[in-house]
Design an enzyme around this catalytic site. Structure first.
Site, PDB file in Angstrom:
ATOM      1  N   HIS A  17       0.648  -1.176  -0.461  1.00  0.00           N
ATOM      2  CA  HIS A  17      -0.371  -0.043  -0.197  1.00  0.00           C
ATOM      3  C   HIS A  17       0.949   1.247   0.059  1.00  0.00           C
ATOM      4  O   HIS A  17       0.364   2.433   0.507  1.00  0.00           O
ATOM      5  CB  HIS A  17      -0.491   0.072   1.625  1.00  0.00           C
ATOM      6  CG  HIS A  17      -1.732  -1.323   1.664  1.00  0.00           C
ATOM      7  ND1 HIS A  17      -2.708  -2.153   0.792  1.00  0.00           N
ATOM      8  CD2 HIS A  17      -1.646  -1.622   2.384  1.00  0.00           C
ATOM      9  CE1 HIS A  17      -2.610  -2.812   1.091  1.00  0.00           C
ATOM     10  NE2 HIS A  17      -2.021  -2.718   2.289  1.00  0.00           N
ATOM     11  N   ARG A  18       2.284   1.160  -0.205  1.00  0.00           N
ATOM     12  CA  ARG A  18       3.148   2.147  -0.570  1.00  0.00           C
ATOM     13  C   ARG A  18       3.269   2.818   0.769  1.00  0.00           C
ATOM     14  O   ARG A  18       3.889   4.058   1.103  1.00  0.00           O
ATOM     15  CB  ARG A  18       2.479   3.501  -1.445  1.00  0.00           C
ATOM     16  CG  ARG A  18       2.318   2.911  -3.094  1.00  0.00           C
ATOM     17  CD  ARG A  18       2.701   3.790  -3.979  1.00  0.00           C
ATOM     18  NE  ARG A  18       2.686   3.490  -5.298  1.00  0.00           N
ATOM     19  CZ  ARG A  18       3.173   2.433  -5.927  1.00  0.00           C
ATOM     20  NH1 ARG A  18       3.571   1.709  -5.224  1.00  0.00           N
ATOM     21  NH2 ARG A  18       2.785   2.393  -7.337  1.00  0.00           N
ATOM     22  N   LEU A  19       3.467   2.291   2.116  1.00  0.00           N
ATOM     23  CA  LEU A  19       3.812   2.171   3.326  1.00  0.00           C
ATOM     24  C   LEU A  19       5.052   1.480   3.603  1.00  0.00           C
ATOM     25  O   LEU A  19       5.436   1.256   4.511  1.00  0.00           O
ATOM     26  CB  LEU A  19       2.791   1.484   4.319  1.00  0.00           C
ATOM     27  CG  LEU A  19       1.301   1.584   4.063  1.00  0.00           C
ATOM     28  CD1 LEU A  19       0.514   1.260   5.133  1.00  0.00           C
ATOM     29  CD2 LEU A  19       0.690   3.477   4.056  1.00  0.00           C
TER      30      LEU A  19
END
Ligand SMILES: Cc1cc2nc3c(=O)[nH]c(=O)nc-3n(C[C@H](O)[C@H](O)[C@H](O)COP(=O)(O)O)c2cc1C
Length: 192
Positions: free
Chosen positions: A170-172
């Site tokens: 999640h692009r975290l």
């Protein structure tokens, strides 16, 4: 988890050596001219320890001129297969003559001759002119060891910041930043 960025770098590099199809030591090297105009190109990292990250090149190349005028650099390793990057920034210093001689001696003879034949970053009239120069140096050093060209040597980037970036869902993404603090390092996280 390592809290010494050099040890952590060695761990990541060891994993990259297993995972990358080629050139795990390839890194982008960013320099800037005296006016601060940036340029970037790939080089191979040929040494790493607590003092820094070493690469070799022609001192009269574009990068060589920029580093002489503005002795700071940024490095970037991107290990695509591992979805990781490492960003390094700091001042540069030339390696010693002895260090450069020792590394040059390990290079394949053809690469040693190439270092003599190439006026790196200068305009080249034709491929044939380059091949003729290569032949000329090959003949010149026939039957003896190829010495290191006087203007071919290495630079060491002495890190003040080393950031380890790894891909997360999640692009975290995770970003661990180590910043020089006296003789040691301070560590923190950055928003991705
Ligand atoms: C994967 C890769 C590794 C390279 N390694 C080096 C190197 O270690 N030293 C070097 O001088 N050029 C290396 N080159 C060539 C440089 O990217 C560049 O073309 C050359 O050094 C001239 O750059 P400059 O004109 O900015 O000085 C490499 C290129 C690639 C694609």
């Amino acid at each position: 988890m390592a809290d010494d960025p050099h040890a952590l770098f060695e761990e990541w590099l060891a994993e990259a050596r297993l995972a990358e199809p080629n050139d795990p030591t390839a890194m982008a090297l960013a320099t800037a001219d005296a006016e601060g105009r940036p340029s970037v190109r790939m080089v191979l990292m040929k040494g790493h320890d607590e003092r820094g990250f070493v690469f070799y090149t022609n001192l009269d190349s574009r990068k060589g001129g920029e580093l002489a005028a503005n002795p700071g650099a940024a490095l970037l390793f991107h290990w695509k297969s591992l979805r990781r990057q490492v960003r390094i920034e700091g001042p540069v210093e030339p390696v010693t003559e002895a260090e450069a001689d020792a590394y040059f001696a390990t290079r394949a003879r053809d690469s040693q001759l190439g270092a003599w034949a190439s006026d790196q970053s200068r305009p080249l009239e034709s491929r044939a002119a380059f091949e003729a120069r290569y032949e000329e140096v090959r003949n010149r050093f026939e039957g003896r060891d190829v010495p290191r060209p006087p203007r071919w040597s290495g630079w060491r980037v002495k890190p003040e910041r080393i950031e380890f970036w790894s891909d997360r869902a999640h692009r975290l993404h995770e970003r661990r930043l180590f910043a020089r603090s006296g003789e040691g390092w301070s560590e923190g996280l950055l928003y991705p």
